[in-house]
Design a protein around this motif. Structure first.
Motif, PDB file in Angstrom:
ATOM      1  N   GLY A  70     -37.052 -64.586  -7.573  1.00  0.00           N
ATOM      2  CA  GLY A  70     -38.055 -65.345  -6.832  1.00  0.00           C
ATOM      3  C   GLY A  70     -37.529 -66.652  -6.266  1.00  0.00           C
ATOM      4  O   GLY A  70     -38.262 -67.401  -5.628  1.00  0.00           O
TER       5      GLY A  70
ATOM      6  N   SER B  52     -38.729 -71.780  -5.432  1.00  0.00           N
ATOM      7  CA  SER B  52     -39.557 -70.590  -5.290  1.00  0.00           C
ATOM      8  C   SER B  52     -40.769 -70.929  -4.421  1.00  0.00           C
ATOM      9  O   SER B  52     -41.059 -72.105  -4.171  1.00  0.00           O
TER      10      SER B  52
ATOM     11  N   ALA C 178     -46.974 -63.539  -1.912  1.00  0.00           N
ATOM     12  CA  ALA C 178     -46.785 -62.727  -3.122  1.00  0.00           C
ATOM     13  C   ALA C 178     -47.230 -61.296  -2.860  1.00  0.00           C
ATOM     14  O   ALA C 178     -46.624 -60.346  -3.358  1.00  0.00           O
TER      15      ALA C 178
ATOM     16  N   CYS D  53     -46.972 -59.757  -0.025  1.00  0.00           N
ATOM     17  CA  CYS D  53     -45.852 -59.118   0.708  1.00  0.00           C
ATOM     18  C   CYS D  53     -44.783 -58.669  -0.283  1.00  0.00           C
ATOM     19  O   CYS D  53     -44.254 -57.555  -0.186  1.00  0.00           O
ATOM     20  N   ASP D  54     -44.463 -59.534  -1.234  1.00  0.00           N
ATOM     21  CA  ASP D  54     -43.442 -59.173  -2.234  1.00  0.00           C
ATOM     22  C   ASP D  54     -43.865 -57.932  -3.008  1.00  0.00           C
ATOM     23  O   ASP D  54     -43.053 -57.042  -3.269  1.00  0.00           O
ATOM     24  N   ARG D  55     -45.144 -57.917  -3.365  1.00  0.00           N
ATOM     25  CA  ARG D  55     -45.624 -56.762  -4.146  1.00  0.00           C
ATOM     26  C   ARG D  55     -45.401 -55.466  -3.372  1.00  0.00           C
ATOM     27  O   ARG D  55     -44.976 -54.459  -3.914  1.00  0.00           O
TER      28      ARG D  55
ATOM     29  N   LYS E 108     -41.396 -60.191   5.716  1.00  0.00           N
ATOM     30  CA  LYS E 108     -40.461 -60.037   4.590  1.00  0.00           C
ATOM     31  C   LYS E 108     -39.838 -58.650   4.679  1.00  0.00           C
ATOM     32  O   LYS E 108     -40.520 -57.682   5.004  1.00  0.00           O
TER      33      LYS E 108
ATOM     34  N   ILE F  87     -34.852 -60.114  -1.143  1.00  0.00           N
ATOM     35  CA  ILE F  87     -35.886 -60.041  -0.103  1.00  0.00           C
ATOM     36  C   ILE F  87     -35.537 -61.061   0.983  1.00  0.00           C
ATOM     37  O   ILE F  87     -35.314 -62.241   0.687  1.00  0.00           O
TER      38      ILE F  87
ATOM     39  N   SER G 244     -36.553 -63.081   4.485  1.00  0.00           N
ATOM     40  CA  SER G 244     -37.738 -63.530   5.215  1.00  0.00           C
ATOM     41  C   SER G 244     -37.353 -63.946   6.609  1.00  0.00           C
ATOM     42  O   SER G 244     -36.344 -64.631   6.805  1.00  0.00           O
TER      43      SER G 244
END
Ligand SMILES: Nc1nc2c(ncn2[C@@H]2O[C@H](COP(=O)(O)OP(=O)(O)OP(=O)(O)O)[C@@H](O)[C@H]2O)c(=O)[nH]1
Length: 490
Positions: free
Chosen positions: A41, A65, A79, A81-83, A111, A124, A126
């Motif tokens: 993160g 982060s 978050a 998007c990360d998921r 992302k 990840i 961006s």
């Protein structure tokens, strides 16, 4: 820290190394904000555009982060998007408000998953681009389209460059780095599924005379043809790699010892029957070993190497199979009891007391280190042994250089350079060891393989003849040790 000040190769470990060239081009100049964060993160890399959007003047993104950078509502959008990416999507996007001190801007944030060639998520990325709110809908569509194109190109480039980075340039076989990765994953599979796993170590016989008589280009062509022959004779699931020089390695998953021995014999025969342009016949010696439960890569490799060594010593153009090893829960009994302890033989002696004493000393040092590792001795005790070993290596090299220079060894200068390279590598390894990024086992492996096996028992032999007084010119031959004759493997 921005892209031009940070070594890009450090960003997300190996996964991004191959695309560092692209990133170097892309980052400092891009009008689009670009950043990469690790799976912990925390951002590892960012260009000035994104830093301007996310950080206060003078601050940097690296190490931080998202929850430290944007307010909670924005953070939850990101978050989410990360998921999606963690759930397997290759990209996810959100509209967010970014900026400081009343200069907030509407931005499209995309992302993207950065995937390793085996498709596991490495990091990840961006891409962020400010847009004018009235044009939001069209702008974001256009931005996303461009960014997704860029993502596709990036992924393609990762795959292509990874392939280049994994392949031996001369022969097209896997290179050593790729083999080591393959070994690791196959050993994991072996542990998980209990499938047998075998290793073939293949070494071209009398390759040096081929180079010497016909030139290096012909030697290269022999290696290329050899790889083509071996590839054609192997199963698709077997992996062929070039371990170094004229030595190759085949990993045979789901293959037990007897089957691997038969495959090795088939390979040997194929090579022996083939015609090689300019040189005619070429033969190979092969060592085979099945990985035993609880065995480390070093132990397994060393058994295959010992088998290969027997094949060389037994007259070459033959296959030797390492004896079966009883399962050992933690591997220690086996290692301590067998060949990984370096055994000094009188055939290793050159007859010069200073050189022989130094070599014996380094054998003993390496064995002491191995015992300490196997006994799980505390790190500071292992550190002391390692320090001692390094100072013995350096002292021995110095003494040996004086000896062979005085003896008129014509390649003295080159040999000193070899010493310097080994010493530098040893220092580098020790720094990593002290810094906690390399294990004591790596230090041992380096000493056992690079210093003792390859250098002391290999390269050093070049000056042995210059040290022997003519009257006692040979080691009496009564004990034809592996390295006592010119036929020796290394
Ligand atoms: N042409 C060519 N030669 C190489 C390459 N890599 C290593 N070599 C040569 O391979 C030779 C290996 O020689 P040795 O280790 O003495 O082994 P050998 O002559 O094959 O003898 P045995 O293995 O004991 O049968 C050396 O002369 C190296 O210079 C390469 O990429 N191309």
């Amino acid at each position: 820290m921005t892209a031009d000040t940070m070594p890009v190769d450090d960003v997300v470990g190996n996964a991004l190394v191959p695309i560092s060239g692209l990133l170097r081009l892309l980052l400092p100049t891009s009008a689009v904000g670009f950043a990469i964060k690790g799976l912990d993160g925390r951002y590892r890399l960012a260009n000035p555009t994104i830093e301007e959007l996310l950080c206060r003047p003078g601050e940097h993104l690296a190490g931080r982060s998202e929850d430290e950078l944007v307010p909670p509502p924005t953070c939850s959008l990101l978050a989410e998007c990360d998921r999606q990416i963690l759930a397997g999507e290759t990209s996810a996007s959100a509209w967010v408000e970014l900026g400081h001190s009343g200069q907030r801007r509407h931005c499209a944030w995309l992302k993207m998953a950065i995937l390793a060639p085996d498709r596991t998520l490495q990091a990840i990325a961006s891409l962020v681009e400010p847009a004018i709110p009235q044009q939001a809908s069209a702008a974001i569509q256009e931005t996303l389209r461009r960014l997704q194109d860029a993502n596709r190109d990036l992924q393609q480039m990762v795959v292509e460059l990874e392939q280049v980075a994994s392949t031996d340039r001369l022969t097209g076989a896997w290179n050593r780095r790729r083999i080591e990765e393959g070994v690791q994953s196959e050993m994991e599979r072996m542990v998980r599924y209990g499938h047998p796993l075998c290793l073939l170590l293949i070494d071209v016989d009398h390759f040096k005379p081929i180079n010497d008589q016909h030139g290096h280009a012909v030697g290269d062509a022999v290696l290329q043809r050899l790889v083509a022959l071996l590839q054609a004779a192997l199963r698709k699931v077997d992996s062929l790699g070039r371990w170094g020089g004229e030595e190759f390695l085949v990993l045979c998953p789901n293959t037990a010892r007897a089957t691997a021995a038969a495959a090795a014999e088939r390979l040997r025969q194929e090579v022996a029957d083939a015609h090689f342009a300019t040189v005619g016949r070429v033969s190979v010696s092969i060592g085979v070993a099945e990985c035993a439960a609880g065995e480390s890569w070093q132990e397994w490799f060393a058994r295959a190497d010992a088998a290969l060594y027997r094949a060389k010593n037994g007259g070459r153009n033959q296959v030797q199979v390492a004896p079966e090893v009883a399962c050992h829960a933690n591997g220690k009994d086996y290692v301590a009891a067998d060949f990984v302890q370096l055994v000094w033989r009188s055939a290793y002696e050159c007859g010069n007391e200073i050189v022989d004493h130094g070599h014996r000393q380094l054998f003993a040092d390496a064995n002491r280190l191995l015992s300490a590792i196997l006994a799980d001795q505390p790190a500071d005790e292992i550190g002391t042994i390692v320090d001692r070993l390094l100072s013995d290596v350096v002292a021995h090299f110095r003494e040996e250089e004086a000896v062979f220079t005085a003896a008129g060894f014509p390649a003295a200068g080159e040999h000193v350079l070899l010493h310097q390279a080994l010493t530098a590598e040893a220092h580098r390894l020790l720094d990593h060891y002290r810094g906690g990024t390399r294990a004591a086992g790596d230090v041992f492996q380096f000493l056992a393989y690079e210093v003792v096996t390859k250098h002391l028992l290999g390269a050093d032999r070049l000056f042995f003849d210059f040290l022997r007084p003519p009257a006692t010119a040979m080691n009496p031959g009564s004990e034809v040790g592996p390295l006592a004759s010119p036929d020796a493997r290394r």
